[in-house]
Design an enzyme around this catalytic site. Structure first.
Site, PDB file in Angstrom:
ATOM      1  N   THR A   1      19.367   4.650  23.590  1.00 53.49           N
ATOM      2  CA  THR A   1      19.607   6.089  23.434  1.00 53.49           C
ATOM      3  C   THR A   1      18.897   6.887  24.536  1.00 53.49           C
ATOM      4  O   THR A   1      17.974   6.367  25.179  1.00 53.49           O
ATOM      5  CB  THR A   1      19.100   6.574  22.070  1.00 53.49           C
ATOM      6  OG1 THR A   1      17.821   5.981  21.813  1.00 53.49           O
ATOM      7  CG2 THR A   1      20.055   6.196  20.962  1.00 53.49           C
TER       8      THR A   1
ATOM      9  N   GLY B   1      16.385   9.164  25.579  1.00 53.40           N
ATOM     10  CA  GLY B   1      15.029   9.067  26.129  1.00 53.40           C
ATOM     11  C   GLY B   1      14.620   7.632  26.406  1.00 53.40           C
ATOM     12  O   GLY B   1      13.993   7.331  27.430  1.00 53.40           O
TER      13      GLY B   1
ATOM     14  N   ARG C   1      21.084  15.353  17.042  1.00 52.17           N
ATOM     15  CA  ARG C   1      21.286  14.949  15.642  1.00 52.17           C
ATOM     16  C   ARG C   1      22.327  13.835  15.548  1.00 52.17           C
ATOM     17  O   ARG C   1      22.284  13.019  14.631  1.00 52.17           O
ATOM     18  CB  ARG C   1      21.732  16.135  14.792  1.00 52.17           C
ATOM     19  CG  ARG C   1      20.589  17.072  14.426  1.00 52.17           C
ATOM     20  CD  ARG C   1      21.077  18.114  13.444  1.00 52.17           C
ATOM     21  NE  ARG C   1      19.997  18.977  13.003  1.00 52.17           N
ATOM     22  CZ  ARG C   1      20.090  19.810  11.957  1.00 52.17           C
ATOM     23  NH1 ARG C   1      21.197  19.882  11.272  1.00 52.17           N
ATOM     24  NH2 ARG C   1      19.071  20.558  11.624  1.00 52.17           N
TER      25      ARG C   1
ATOM     26  N   ILE D   1      17.816  10.613  10.910  1.00 52.59           N
ATOM     27  CA  ILE D   1      18.998  10.180  10.149  1.00 52.59           C
ATOM     28  C   ILE D   1      19.613   8.936  10.801  1.00 52.59           C
ATOM     29  O   ILE D   1      19.836   7.924  10.151  1.00 52.59           O
ATOM     30  CB  ILE D   1      20.054  11.312  10.108  1.00 52.59           C
ATOM     31  CG1 ILE D   1      19.453  12.585   9.503  1.00 52.59           C
ATOM     32  CG2 ILE D   1      21.302  10.857   9.349  1.00 52.59           C
ATOM     33  CD1 ILE D   1      18.958  12.446   8.080  1.00 52.59           C
TER      34      ILE D   1
ATOM     35  N   LYS E   1      20.212  -4.991   6.431  1.00 54.39           N
ATOM     36  CA  LYS E   1      21.230  -5.536   5.520  1.00 54.39           C
ATOM     37  C   LYS E   1      21.868  -6.780   6.135  1.00 54.39           C
ATOM     38  O   LYS E   1      22.074  -7.785   5.473  1.00 54.39           O
ATOM     39  CB  LYS E   1      22.303  -4.475   5.248  1.00 54.39           C
ATOM     40  CG  LYS E   1      23.526  -5.042   4.539  1.00 54.39           C
ATOM     41  CD  LYS E   1      24.523  -3.981   4.146  1.00 54.39           C
ATOM     42  CE  LYS E   1      25.779  -4.632   3.566  1.00 54.39           C
ATOM     43  NZ  LYS E   1      26.614  -3.704   2.816  1.00 54.39           N
TER      44      LYS E   1
ATOM     45  N   TYR F   1       9.856  24.438 -23.981  1.00 60.42           N
ATOM     46  CA  TYR F   1       8.694  24.500 -23.088  1.00 60.42           C
ATOM     47  C   TYR F   1       8.226  23.079 -22.837  1.00 60.42           C
ATOM     48  O   TYR F   1       8.814  22.129 -23.383  1.00 60.42           O
ATOM     49  CB  TYR F   1       7.568  25.373 -23.657  1.00 60.42           C
ATOM     50  CG  TYR F   1       7.194  25.091 -25.099  1.00 60.42           C
ATOM     51  CD1 TYR F   1       6.455  23.962 -25.448  1.00 60.42           C
ATOM     52  CD2 TYR F   1       7.564  25.987 -26.117  1.00 60.42           C
ATOM     53  CE1 TYR F   1       6.093  23.728 -26.762  1.00 60.42           C
ATOM     54  CE2 TYR F   1       7.214  25.751 -27.434  1.00 60.42           C
ATOM     55  CZ  TYR F   1       6.477  24.625 -27.765  1.00 60.42           C
ATOM     56  OH  TYR F   1       6.133  24.383 -29.052  1.00 60.42           O
TER      57      TYR F   1
ATOM     58  N   HIS G   1       1.556  10.675 -29.805  1.00 66.63           N
ATOM     59  CA  HIS G   1       0.887  10.959 -28.527  1.00 66.63           C
ATOM     60  C   HIS G   1       1.011   9.773 -27.573  1.00 66.63           C
ATOM     61  O   HIS G   1       0.045   9.376 -26.938  1.00 66.63           O
ATOM     62  CB  HIS G   1      -0.582  11.350 -28.750  1.00 66.63           C
ATOM     63  CG  HIS G   1      -0.726  12.569 -29.587  1.00 66.63           C
ATOM     64  ND1 HIS G   1      -0.920  13.833 -29.071  1.00 66.63           N
ATOM     65  CD2 HIS G   1      -0.635  12.738 -30.929  1.00 66.63           C
ATOM     66  CE1 HIS G   1      -0.969  14.714 -30.050  1.00 66.63           C
ATOM     67  NE2 HIS G   1      -0.790  14.070 -31.188  1.00 66.63           N
TER      68      HIS G   1
ATOM     69  N   PHE H   1      -8.794  -8.336 -19.039  1.00 64.45           N
ATOM     70  CA  PHE H   1      -9.900  -9.242 -19.411  1.00 64.45           C
ATOM     71  C   PHE H   1     -11.108  -8.485 -19.962  1.00 64.45           C
ATOM     72  O   PHE H   1     -11.274  -7.294 -19.720  1.00 64.45           O
ATOM     73  CB  PHE H   1     -10.277 -10.172 -18.266  1.00 64.45           C
ATOM     74  CG  PHE H   1     -10.926  -9.542 -17.053  1.00 64.45           C
ATOM     75  CD1 PHE H   1     -12.093  -8.788 -17.130  1.00 64.45           C
ATOM     76  CD2 PHE H   1     -10.385  -9.765 -15.787  1.00 64.45           C
ATOM     77  CE1 PHE H   1     -12.696  -8.255 -15.999  1.00 64.45           C
ATOM     78  CE2 PHE H   1     -10.979  -9.231 -14.649  1.00 64.45           C
ATOM     79  CZ  PHE H   1     -12.137  -8.471 -14.765  1.00 64.45           C
TER      80      PHE H   1
ATOM     81  N   ASP I   1     -19.644  -8.315 -25.114  1.00 59.61           N
ATOM     82  CA  ASP I   1     -19.958  -7.356 -26.194  1.00 59.61           C
ATOM     83  C   ASP I   1     -18.725  -6.960 -27.016  1.00 59.61           C
ATOM     84  O   ASP I   1     -18.790  -6.896 -28.247  1.00 59.61           O
ATOM     85  CB  ASP I   1     -20.682  -6.120 -25.641  1.00 59.61           C
ATOM     86  CG  ASP I   1     -19.985  -5.499 -24.422  1.00 59.61           C
ATOM     87  OD1 ASP I   1     -18.898  -6.002 -24.036  1.00 59.61           O
ATOM     88  OD2 ASP I   1     -20.514  -4.527 -23.863  1.00 59.61           O
TER      89      ASP I   1
HETATM   90  O1  93A Z   1      18.753  12.885  15.147  1.00 64.68           O
HETATM   91  S1  93A Z   1      19.021  11.567  14.657  1.00 64.68           S
HETATM   92  O2  93A Z   1      18.843  11.407  13.274  1.00 64.68           O
HETATM   93  N1  93A Z   1      20.538  11.135  14.990  1.00 64.68           N
HETATM   94  C1  93A Z   1      20.907   9.956  15.545  1.00 64.68           C
HETATM   95  O3  93A Z   1      22.107   9.670  15.653  1.00 64.68           O
HETATM   96  C2  93A Z   1      19.878   9.079  16.062  1.00 64.68           C
HETATM   97  N2  93A Z   1      19.967   7.880  16.672  1.00 64.68           N
HETATM   98  C3  93A Z   1      18.718   7.478  16.969  1.00 64.68           C
HETATM   99  N3  93A Z   1      18.036  10.540  15.412  1.00 64.68           N
HETATM  100  C4  93A Z   1      18.509   9.411  15.969  1.00 64.68           C
HETATM  101  N4  93A Z   1      17.812   8.399  16.564  1.00 64.68           N
HETATM  102  C5  93A Z   1      16.366   8.383  16.741  1.00 64.68           C
HETATM  103  O4  93A Z   1      16.108   8.817  18.067  1.00 64.68           O
HETATM  104  C6  93A Z   1      15.713   7.050  16.666  1.00 64.68           C
HETATM  105  O5  93A Z   1      15.332   6.691  15.332  1.00 64.68           O
HETATM  106  C7  93A Z   1      14.497   7.192  17.559  1.00 64.68           C
HETATM  107  O6  93A Z   1      13.367   7.636  16.813  1.00 64.68           O
HETATM  108  C8  93A Z   1      14.874   8.280  18.529  1.00 64.68           C
HETATM  109  C9  93A Z   1      15.038   7.724  19.915  1.00 64.68           C
HETATM  110  O7  93A Z   1      15.565   8.702  20.747  1.00 64.68           O
HETATM  111  P1  93A Z   1      15.419   8.605  22.333  1.00 64.68           P
HETATM  112  O8  93A Z   1      15.748   7.213  22.726  1.00 64.68           O
HETATM  113  O9  93A Z   1      16.414   9.624  22.838  1.00 64.68           O
HETATM  114  O10 93A Z   1      14.006   8.982  22.660  1.00 64.68           O
END
Ligand code: 93A
Length: 522
Positions: free
Chosen positions: A35, A37, A65, A127, A138, A220, A280, A471, A476
């Site tokens: 992602t 950053g 987001r 999120i 999972k 209440y 109680h 235990f 006593d």
């Molecule tokens: O705003 S988010 O809830 N929406 C997303 O789709 C999303 N995908 C990854 N946050 C999201 N992330 C979070 O971004 C990751 O959990 C991580 O903490 C962070 C990494 O972002 P970057 O690589 O831009 O620093």
């Protein structure tokens, strides 16, 4: 069962240790997808990286987001590669699978702790991160999930050595779910204290309503100056919150608390007709019987003084005979899975008794208890917890003193052991013939609980058996039981002074069993 790591998805807020990790992964031949950053950092190191945006063909938007919330990401995480059909679908959709997901979440708790404003805190509710974490956890059959920088070294080792084993992926997945669960509890408890909605006059936080359905506004709470309401879980079995009331005044807050405690006590004795009488939130009588009327008579006899104004629960249908007995005694609530024909009519003769039908108590589940600024969650205490040290089944108990119990005594001990956990700690319960005869509970030392149990039992203490929920730290308390003529004791054992308690029992010729497991209820 190792799965080679060929492709990794990296999305971390905290970039500590990331350089070493991605360099190592790259050297091991792992393709990196990342992602904004995180990708920028990897790119800055001169390593090849695919930006998630390029993978999805959809820009990161809404101030970040929406970054990874895309089927091209999630199909790549969630495909179960043991299933040919999943593998075929991925190929049809031109989605490449991930073997490793490395995510750490937005620092929600740290942002709250820094004193940031509400909107800043809300923006730090991750999120997309938890979604990836949960998806990978999972699908641990196919994917390894790393959420903790402390596991980076392991991940590198795995990348070089042919991947994580199945057991390692399972352990990582369990850790990941703990991580997201903890995170959500932090969010939930923060919202509970910050985002409050007073529009309904109760002053309850709005997240309560988001999680549970409001079923009733109560007159209440525990006291008249406390606003109160009943909420019902939208999921799972209905339980007491969904009970049907057939007669009587509206249920009060304290009625619900006591009725819940009564049901817990009544459902601890298997199929045997069982009656518990609660005041109680503590039992003033628990008994099994050949039929429910007998169980009620014997539960009532335990402490008729305290049973006045009590709450009665059964685990079987209430018979007419039992209803006639109950109609003699001032009772706040009676709750049962059903009533024999005519029983309700008999009970209705009493104007004020609340008559409830509730489905049988579901065993297991999770219970919550709020503390200031937080919420405690635990699995509900259950029986048959066999441990290395013992368990709840008398077959697993250890004879610690005295002669082996005869069949009747052992049956009484087993009953007492099941019944004692219905009383608040420190709890001592004396029983005879499948009925409690004296209960000491809620004391801050075990000696006083012993004294109380013996006093309440009176001349029934002699020849009864005793159970202690945890235990005995000293001899006593047991000495009080022995002096009162108790013939056998069951307790967890495990105190550094067990030998003193054993010696006291030996001297009195009294049987004592250790269960190796305890049942505190606070
Ligand atoms: O705003 S988010 O809830 N929406 C997303 O789709 C999303 N995908 C990854 N946050 C999201 N992330 C979070 O971004 C990751 O959990 C991580 O903490 C962070 C990494 O972002 P970057 O690589 O831009 O620093």
């Amino acid at each position: 069962d190792r799965i080679p790591i060929k492709r990794a998805l990296v999305s971390v807020y905290d970039k500590t240790g990331l350089e070493e990790l991605v360099r190592g992964l790259h050297d091991a031949g792992v393709e990196l997808v990342s992602t904004g950053g995180s990708a920028a950092l990897i790119d800055g190191l001169g390593l090849p990286v695919t930006k998630v945006e390029d993978l999805t063909g959809f820009p990161e938007c809404l101030d970040g987001r929406v970054k990874t919330l895309h089927p091209r990401v999630h199909a790549g995480i969630l495909a179960d590669r043991r299933l040919p059909d999943h593998v075929r679908q991925l190929s049809d959709l031109e989605v490449a699978p991930f073997d490793l997901v490395v995510v750490n979440l937005y620092p929600f708790a740290a942002t709250v702790a820094s004193g940031a404003g509400v909107q800043d805190c809300i923006e730090k509710i991750d999120i997309g991160g938890p979604t990836m974490v949960r998806a990978a956890a999972k699908n641990h059959a196919s994917v390894a999930i790393v959420t903790d920088g402390a596991d980076y070294a392991k991940a590198l080792e795995a990348a070089r050595d042919g991947g994580f084993t199945r057991a390692e992926r399972e352990a990582l997945a369990a850790k990941a779910f703990v991580h997201t669960a903890t995170y959500d509890v932090q969010v939930a408890s923060w919202m509970g204290s910050v985002v409050t909605d007073t529009s309904e006059g109760t002053g309850f936080p709005s997240w309560v309503g988001a999680t549970w359905d409001k079923a009733a506004v109560l007159r209440y709470g525990e006291n008249p100056h406390q606003p109160a309401a009943l909420y019902r879980s939208g999921h799972g079995p209905g339980g007491l919150a969904a009970a049907q009331q057939l007669h009587g005044k509206e249920m009060s807050y304290n009625n619900y608390v006591d009725t819940d405690a009564a049901r817990r006590a009544a459902y601890d004795h298997g199929d045997a007709p069982t009656v518990a009488i609660i005041k109680h939130a503590n039992p003033c009588g628990i008994a099994v019987g050949a039929d429910v009327a007998e169980a009620h008579r014997r539960a009532h006899e335990c402490d008729p003084v305290s049973a006045f104004g009590g709450v009665i629960a059964t685990n079987v249908e209430v018979s007419v005979e039992m209803a006639e007995q109950v109609a003699e005694i001032f009772t706040e609530v009676i709750v049962a899975p059903g009533y024999d024909a005519g029983a309700v009519e008999v009970l209705q003769g009493k104007k004020n008794i609340r008559i409830l039908v509730a489905e049988p108590l579901a065993q297991g589940g999770v219970e919550m208890r709020p503390i200031s600024g937080g919420l405690l969650l635990q699995h509900v205490d259950r029986f048959q917890a066999a441990s290395d040290q013992g368990g709840d089944d008398p077959q697993r108990w250890t004879l610690a003193a005295g002669p082996v119990a005869d069949e009747q005594t052992l049956a009484d001990l087993a009953f007492a052991w099941r019944a004692v956990r219905a009383a608040k700690s420190n709890a001592i319960l004396l029983a005879s013939g499948g009925a409690s005869v004296g209960i000491g509970m809620g004391q801050v030392n075990r000696v006083d609980s012993c004294r109380l149990a013996v006093t309440r039992a009176g001349d029934r203490a002699a020849g009864s058996v005793a159970a202690s929920d945890a235990f005995f730290p000293f001899a006593d308390g047991p000495q009080i039981l022995l002096d009162a003529g108790v013939k056998a004791i069951v307790q967890p054992g495990g105190s550094v002074r067990d030998d003193e308690t054993i010696a006291a029992c030996q001297a009195a010729g009294v049987t004592m069993y250790f269960t190796g497991t305890r049942h505190f209820a606070h």
